[in-house]
Design a protein around this motif. Structure first.
Motif, short mmCIF file in Angstrom:
data_model
loop_
_atom_site.label_atom_id
_atom_site.label_comp_id
_atom_site.label_asym_id
_atom_site.label_seq_id
_atom_site.Cartn_x
_atom_site.Cartn_y
_atom_site.Cartn_z
N LEU A 181 -62.04 -38.04 -41.71
CA LEU A 181 -61.66 -38.65 -40.43
C LEU A 181 -62.51 -38.01 -39.34
N TRP A 182 -63.45 -38.79 -38.78
CA TRP A 182 -64.40 -38.26 -37.81
C TRP A 182 -63.83 -38.40 -36.41
N SER A 183 -63.99 -37.37 -35.58
CA SER A 183 -63.50 -37.40 -34.21
C SER A 183 -64.51 -36.73 -33.28
N ASP A 184 -64.45 -37.14 -32.03
CA ASP A 184 -65.38 -36.55 -31.04
C ASP A 184 -64.99 -37.04 -29.66
N GLU A 185 -65.50 -36.34 -28.64
CA GLU A 185 -65.35 -36.76 -27.25
C GLU A 185 -66.70 -37.16 -26.68
N SER A 186 -66.65 -38.00 -25.67
CA SER A 186 -67.87 -38.42 -25.00
C SER A 186 -67.56 -38.76 -23.55
N LYS A 187 -68.56 -38.62 -22.70
CA LYS A 187 -68.39 -38.87 -21.27
C LYS A 187 -69.10 -40.17 -20.91
N PHE A 188 -68.39 -41.03 -20.18
CA PHE A 188 -68.93 -42.30 -19.72
C PHE A 188 -68.92 -42.33 -18.19
N ILE B 219 -73.84 -46.74 -29.50
CA ILE B 219 -73.71 -48.21 -29.48
C ILE B 219 -72.89 -48.65 -28.27
N ILE B 220 -71.78 -47.96 -28.00
CA ILE B 220 -70.92 -48.35 -26.87
C ILE B 220 -71.63 -48.11 -25.54
N LYS B 221 -72.37 -47.00 -25.41
CA LYS B 221 -73.08 -46.75 -24.16
C LYS B 221 -74.20 -47.75 -23.93
N ARG B 222 -74.83 -48.20 -25.01
CA ARG B 222 -75.83 -49.25 -24.86
C ARG B 222 -75.18 -50.54 -24.35
N LYS B 223 -73.99 -50.85 -24.85
CA LYS B 223 -73.28 -52.03 -24.36
C LYS B 223 -72.87 -51.86 -22.90
N MET B 224 -72.52 -50.65 -22.50
CA MET B 224 -72.16 -50.41 -21.11
C MET B 224 -73.35 -50.61 -20.18
N ARG B 225 -74.53 -50.22 -20.63
CA ARG B 225 -75.72 -50.45 -19.81
C ARG B 225 -76.03 -51.93 -19.67
N ARG C 208 -72.75 -53.25 -17.43
CA ARG C 208 -72.80 -52.62 -16.11
C ARG C 208 -71.48 -52.78 -15.35
N PRO C 209 -70.39 -52.13 -15.80
CA PRO C 209 -69.14 -52.16 -15.03
C PRO C 209 -69.29 -51.38 -13.73
N LYS C 210 -68.66 -51.88 -12.68
CA LYS C 210 -68.85 -51.30 -11.35
C LYS C 210 -67.67 -50.45 -10.89
N THR C 211 -66.57 -50.50 -11.60
CA THR C 211 -65.40 -49.69 -11.25
C THR C 211 -64.92 -48.95 -12.48
N VAL C 212 -64.04 -47.97 -12.24
CA VAL C 212 -63.49 -47.19 -13.35
C VAL C 212 -62.60 -48.07 -14.23
N GLN D 100 -63.19 -48.71 -18.18
CA GLN D 100 -62.18 -48.42 -19.19
C GLN D 100 -61.92 -49.64 -20.05
N ALA D 101 -61.83 -50.81 -19.43
CA ALA D 101 -61.59 -52.04 -20.20
C ALA D 101 -62.76 -52.36 -21.12
N CYS D 102 -63.98 -52.15 -20.64
CA CYS D 102 -65.16 -52.44 -21.46
C CYS D 102 -65.26 -51.49 -22.64
N ILE D 103 -64.91 -50.21 -22.42
CA ILE D 103 -64.97 -49.23 -23.52
C ILE D 103 -63.98 -49.61 -24.62
N ARG D 104 -62.75 -49.96 -24.23
CA ARG D 104 -61.76 -50.35 -25.24
C ARG D 104 -62.17 -51.62 -25.98
N GLN D 105 -62.74 -52.55 -25.25
CA GLN D 105 -63.14 -53.80 -25.89
C GLN D 105 -64.27 -53.57 -26.90
N GLU D 106 -65.27 -52.79 -26.51
CA GLU D 106 -66.38 -52.53 -27.43
C GLU D 106 -65.96 -51.63 -28.59
N TRP D 107 -64.98 -50.75 -28.35
CA TRP D 107 -64.46 -49.90 -29.43
C TRP D 107 -63.79 -50.75 -30.51
N ASP D 108 -63.02 -51.73 -30.11
CA ASP D 108 -62.35 -52.60 -31.07
C ASP D 108 -63.29 -53.58 -31.75
N ASN D 109 -64.48 -53.82 -31.17
CA ASN D 109 -65.41 -54.79 -31.75
C ASN D 109 -66.36 -54.18 -32.78
#
Length: 398
Positions: free
Chosen positions: A209-216, A342-348, A351-355, A359-368
């Motif tokens: 079970l792999w785990s980690d933290e990351s900053k967005f 992969i998720i940070k590439r999708k964020m670029r 380009r979300p403009k608010t926190v 947050q919504a984009c991160i959860r959506q890409e995580w589930d995809n």
């Protein structure tokens, strides 16, 4: 009087068609030249009749005769046709036909003789020395290489000359990948860890079970590094790369396995050992039960301070959670690091403009993230370890 007026009208009517014919002839020549230019750019091979039409247009000085027309000249010469008749039928000069036939007699080919031109400043031996220097000092700038080349070759060389010479050496300037710095002790430990876990099969790695933290960060105002402009537009406000001094950010914790994506936790601010234990209780344990359904598994996390704190290790020991021993500065061993990329590439791209949007984009890409992608990343662990052993513990491409 009437006769003179009629003569004037007749002469005027004769001059107008002549001017019109000259205009049509000039426009026809321009169109033929455009046809020839477009044909050369697209690789279109013209027929002999088209080249005969184009031969009526005066070609530029030194323009080579097309190979098809040269072949036709040689064929007629071999049939016994005189050079004068060949030149007249193909509407070429006699000297041109004579030179083509004479070259065919001497060398047996109809190819164009290679032009002499100006010789390059750096010959093949100099290019080999330049290539060795560039490979030895890969992080040197073009200006530093130019200074070295001027002293080594004892020649007057400019930066543009060295830039072209580097391309002739089949080298190019690229942006280097960012990897963590590794000292000799860390490389040694990575090498020993890879050697010890090289016997693990893919089925054994699937129980981790792999785990980690990351900053967005919110990417509002940050544009690409490159911009399309002219040389004079460097001070144009639309060509600046704008950045925020302290952008809003989120800290994200997540876990995954080959069975699927686990829980995702997002919080603001920094993390300590107490908050990390709460994350493990609220998110890691439910994800472990959901993904493995009671089967034995191994928990993985890196050597961050909240992970290696005494209260964290004692909590994991009380819960009887088996933890995978992890070498320092080794993000290239963890598949979840590729998930963050992969998720940070999708964020670029999004380009979300608010926190809240971030947050919504991160959860959506995580589930995809698809399960075949997870299987591909986990199955690459044996190859990662083999590469690490091969390069004696240095950073790998993953």
């Amino acid at each position: 009087m009437r006769a003179t007026n009629s003569k004037k009208v007749e002469t005027g009517s004769n001059k107008r068609p002549e001017k019109l014919n000259v205009h049509i002839r000039n426009s026809w020549r321009t169109n033929l030249q455009l046809i020839r230019l477009i044909g050369n750019m697209t690789g279109y091979k013209k027929s002999l009749s088209e080249w005969q039409c184009l031969s009526e247009v005066k070609m530029g000085r030194g323009s080579p005769i097309p190979p098809m027309l040269r072949r036709k000249i040689v064929e007629q010469y071999q049939k016994g046709v005189s050079q004068r008749k060949i030149a007249k039928s193909l509407k070429l000069s006699s000297s041109t036909v004579h030179n083509i036939i004479q070259r065919f007699r001497e060398s047996g080919t109809i190819s164009v003789r290679k032009g002499q031109g100006r010789k390059t400043i750096l010959d093949a031996r100099d290019l080999r020395a330049l290539r060795r220097h560039c490979i030895t000092y890969r992080n040197a700038t073009v200006m530093e290489i130019t200074t070295w080349a001027q002293e080594y070759f004892q020649k007057t060389l400019s930066v543009n000359t060295i830039h072209r010479a580097i391309r002739r050496c089949r080298l190019k300037l690229y942006r280097s990948k960012k990897k963590p710095y590794l000292n000799m002790i860390q490389k040694r430990r990575r090498f020993l860890w890879a050697k010890a876990h090289l016997k693990w099969t893919v089925a054994k790695w699937k129980t981790v079970l792999w785990s980690d933290e990351s900053k967005f960060e919110v990417l509002f105002g940050k544009l690409g590094r490159h911009v399309i402009r002219t040389k004079e537009d460097k001070d144009n406000p639309s060509c600046y790369q704008r950045s925020v001094q302290k952008p809003a950010s989120l800290m994200v914790w997540g876990c995954m396995s080959v069975c699927g994506m686990g829980s995702l936790h997002i919080w603001k601010g920094t993390i300590n050992a107490e908050r990390y234990i709460q994350v493990l209780e609220q998110h890691m344990l439910p994800s472990r039960r959901c993904l493995f359904q009671g089967r034995p598994c191994i928990f993985q996390h890196d050597n961050a301070r909240p992970h290696t704190a005494s209260i964290t290790t004692s909590w994991l020991r009380r819960r009887r959670i088996r933890v995978l021993k992890w070498p320092a500065c080794s993000p290239d061993f963890s598949p979840i690091e590729n998930i963050w990329c992969i998720i940070k590439r999708k964020m670029r791209q999004r380009r979300p403009k608010t926190v809240e949007q971030l947050q919504a984009c991160i959860r959506q890409e995580w589930d995809n993230i698809p399960i075949p992608k997870l299987e591909q990343l986990v199955s690459s662990l044996p190859r990662r370890l083999q590469t690490t052993i091969k390069i004696r513990g240095d950073a790998t491409q993953w």
